[in-house]
Design a protein around this motif. Structure first.
Motif, PDB file in Angstrom:
ATOM      1  N   PRO A  85       0.790  -1.227   0.000  1.00 14.77           N
ATOM      2  CA  PRO A  85       0.000   0.000   0.000  1.00 14.77           C
ATOM      3  C   PRO A  85       0.819   1.272   0.000  1.00 14.77           C
ATOM      4  O   PRO A  85       0.329   2.327  -0.346  1.00 14.77           O
ATOM      5  CB  PRO A  85      -0.810  -0.115   1.305  1.00 14.77           C
ATOM      6  CG  PRO A  85       0.033  -0.966   2.189  1.00 14.77           C
ATOM      7  CD  PRO A  85       0.681  -1.946   1.266  1.00 14.77           C
ATOM      8  N   GLY A  86       2.088   1.181   0.389  1.00 14.94           N
ATOM      9  CA  GLY A  86       2.884   2.401   0.428  1.00 14.94           C
ATOM     10  C   GLY A  86       2.510   3.246   1.629  1.00 14.94           C
ATOM     11  O   GLY A  86       2.248   2.733   2.713  1.00 14.94           O
ATOM     12  N   CYS A  95      -3.426  -3.992  -6.316  1.00 17.12           N
ATOM     13  CA  CYS A  95      -2.052  -3.997  -5.810  1.00 17.12           C
ATOM     14  C   CYS A  95      -1.501  -2.574  -5.812  1.00 17.12           C
ATOM     15  O   CYS A  95      -1.478  -1.893  -6.834  1.00 17.12           O
ATOM     16  CB  CYS A  95      -1.179  -4.891  -6.678  1.00 17.12           C
ATOM     17  SG  CYS A  95       0.501  -5.067  -6.076  1.00 17.12           S
ATOM     18  N   GLY A  96      -1.081  -2.121  -4.628  1.00 19.51           N
ATOM     19  CA  GLY A  96      -0.493  -0.795  -4.522  1.00 19.51           C
ATOM     20  C   GLY A  96      -1.496   0.329  -4.424  1.00 19.51           C
ATOM     21  O   GLY A  96      -1.135   1.499  -4.558  1.00 19.51           O
ATOM     22  N   GLN A 118      -3.785 -13.015 -11.907  1.00 21.23           N
ATOM     23  CA  GLN A 118      -4.801 -13.484 -10.969  1.00 21.23           C
ATOM     24  C   GLN A 118      -4.627 -12.946  -9.559  1.00 21.23           C
ATOM     25  O   GLN A 118      -5.619 -12.782  -8.829  1.00 21.23           O
ATOM     26  CB  GLN A 118      -4.808 -15.021 -10.946  1.00 21.23           C
ATOM     27  CG  GLN A 118      -5.245 -15.624 -12.270  1.00 21.23           C
ATOM     28  CD  GLN A 118      -5.157 -17.138 -12.286  1.00 21.23           C
ATOM     29  OE1 GLN A 118      -4.964 -17.783 -11.257  1.00 21.23           O
ATOM     30  NE2 GLN A 118      -5.303 -17.719 -13.468  1.00 21.23           N
ATOM     31  N   LEU A 119      -3.400 -12.671  -9.151  1.00 27.16           N
ATOM     32  CA  LEU A 119      -3.153 -12.195  -7.787  1.00 27.16           C
ATOM     33  C   LEU A 119      -2.673 -10.752  -7.734  1.00 27.16           C
ATOM     34  O   LEU A 119      -2.571 -10.172  -6.655  1.00 27.16           O
ATOM     35  CB  LEU A 119      -2.141 -13.101  -7.079  1.00 27.16           C
ATOM     36  CG  LEU A 119      -2.525 -14.583  -6.948  1.00 27.16           C
ATOM     37  CD1 LEU A 119      -1.514 -15.313  -6.076  1.00 27.16           C
ATOM     38  CD2 LEU A 119      -3.932 -14.748  -6.392  1.00 27.16           C
ATOM     39  N   GLY A 120      -2.349 -10.171  -8.887  1.00 26.63           N
ATOM     40  CA  GLY A 120      -2.007  -8.755  -8.910  1.00 26.63           C
ATOM     41  C   GLY A 120      -0.572  -8.431  -8.579  1.00 26.63           C
ATOM     42  O   GLY A 120      -0.232  -7.259  -8.398  1.00 26.63           O
ATOM     43  N   ILE A 121       0.279  -9.447  -8.504  1.00 28.65           N
ATOM     44  CA  ILE A 121       1.680  -9.221  -8.176  1.00 28.65           C
ATOM     45  C   ILE A 121       2.494 -10.341  -8.804  1.00 28.65           C
ATOM     46  O   ILE A 121       2.029 -11.486  -8.886  1.00 28.65           O
ATOM     47  CB  ILE A 121       1.894  -9.182  -6.640  1.00 28.65           C
ATOM     48  CG1 ILE A 121       3.324  -8.759  -6.284  1.00 28.65           C
ATOM     49  CG2 ILE A 121       1.522 -10.503  -5.997  1.00 28.65           C
ATOM     50  CD1 ILE A 121       3.515  -8.514  -4.783  1.00 28.65           C
TER      51      ILE A 121
END
Length: 292
Positions: free
Chosen positions: A84-85, A117-118, A209-212
């Protein structure tokens, strides 16, 4: 390297009651905790990168939980994606329910977009149109035990909703489990061999599928393990060796990339107090099912 900078944070966890679910309330890939201030207090929480989607559900009626990420400010319940930063939660916070979903559980239970993601977004953007109804049910519960049970019921019902087929391939789910089990110390080539795919195919499916990407996921999981060792009081040299880093400078580089801080600063960071792994088991403020 720049001199150590201590993360900002004014939260005194001695002023909070922390509740965790009893074993029957646990779901695979799901972690929950509840926070209730012992006195009405202002909070300033900086959240560290974590290998899960984090849902912070504001239990107050007025939406007292303020959040600020990437220059976007909001109020009320929020979802923080992987990495998330700079997410901060602040204000005169009342009761807050934290739900953490690993990427596989998030994809299945929330039909969450990998694009999370992020990012940090309002809860309804991820939970769906019945987010308000779910929040009302959770606020109406008489205790944390009831809230945890309600989450299990709500998420369980979502498992029976269409589509019946999981959006995550079995091979991708296996790769994620192996990354977690190895604490991020497994090579993508080895994962590809285990599932019978090429490295390119595994990386593409995992990312979509998982974003990373799997390599990035392994780095995040390894960092998460190292961060908890630092919080437990181990020195940076020992943490680097135990976590599979080449040396202390390698650890410092990874910590800096994921948090912007040094290992020394991360070891004392108040944000780790919201992670149930980091809480001391003997803490008088932590108990299963503490009443809300």
């Amino acid at each position: 390297m720049r001199s150590a900078r201590r993360p900002t944070g004014t939260l005194d966890w001695a002023l909070w009651d922390i509740a965790t679910p009893r074993p029957p309330c646990r779901l695979p890939g799901v972690g929950m905790a509840g926070f209730r201030p012992r006195v009405h207090t202002s909070a300033d929480i900086a959240m560290i990168a974590h290998p899960s989607l984090t849902l912070l559900v504001d239990m107050s009626d007025e939406g007292s939980l303020l959040h600020d990420a990437h220059g976007r400010r909001g109020r009320g319940s929020v979802v923080a994606g992987l990495l998330p930063g700079a997410l901060r939660a602040s204000g005169r916070v009342g009761e807050v329910l934290q739900i953490r979903l690993d990427p596989v559980a998030a994809a299945v239970l929330l039909r969450a977009s990998p694009d999370l993601c992020g990012t940090v977004v309002p809860l309804e953007e991820v939970w769906g149109r019945d987010a308000g109804q779910a929040e009302e049910r959770l606020r109406a519960a008489a205790s944390w035990d009831e809230r945890f049970a309600a989450v299990v019921d709500i998420l369980g019902r979502r498992l029976t909703e269409p589509p019946a087929r999981s959006p995550v391939d079995g091979e991708v789910a296996h790769a994620w489990r192996r990354i977690r089990a190895s604490r991020g110390r497994i090579r993508v080539d080895s994962l590809a061999d285990e599932v019978g795919w090429s490295r390119k195919r595994l990386s593409a499916r995992f990312r979509s599928q998982l974003g990373i990407a799997p390599k990035r996921a392994a780095r995040l999981v390894r960092f998460d393990h190292a961060a908890h060792l630092l919080a437990a009081g181990l020195g940076a040299v020992d943490v680097a060796a135990a976590s599979g880093y080449v040396d202390q400078s390698h650890l410092a580089h990874e910590v800096k990339e994921f948090t912007g801080f040094t290992p020394t600063a991360v070891a004392a960071a108040p944000w780790l107090a919201i992670d149930d792994i980091a809480w001391p088991s003997s803490s008088p403020s932590r108990s299963p099912g503490t009443r809300g």
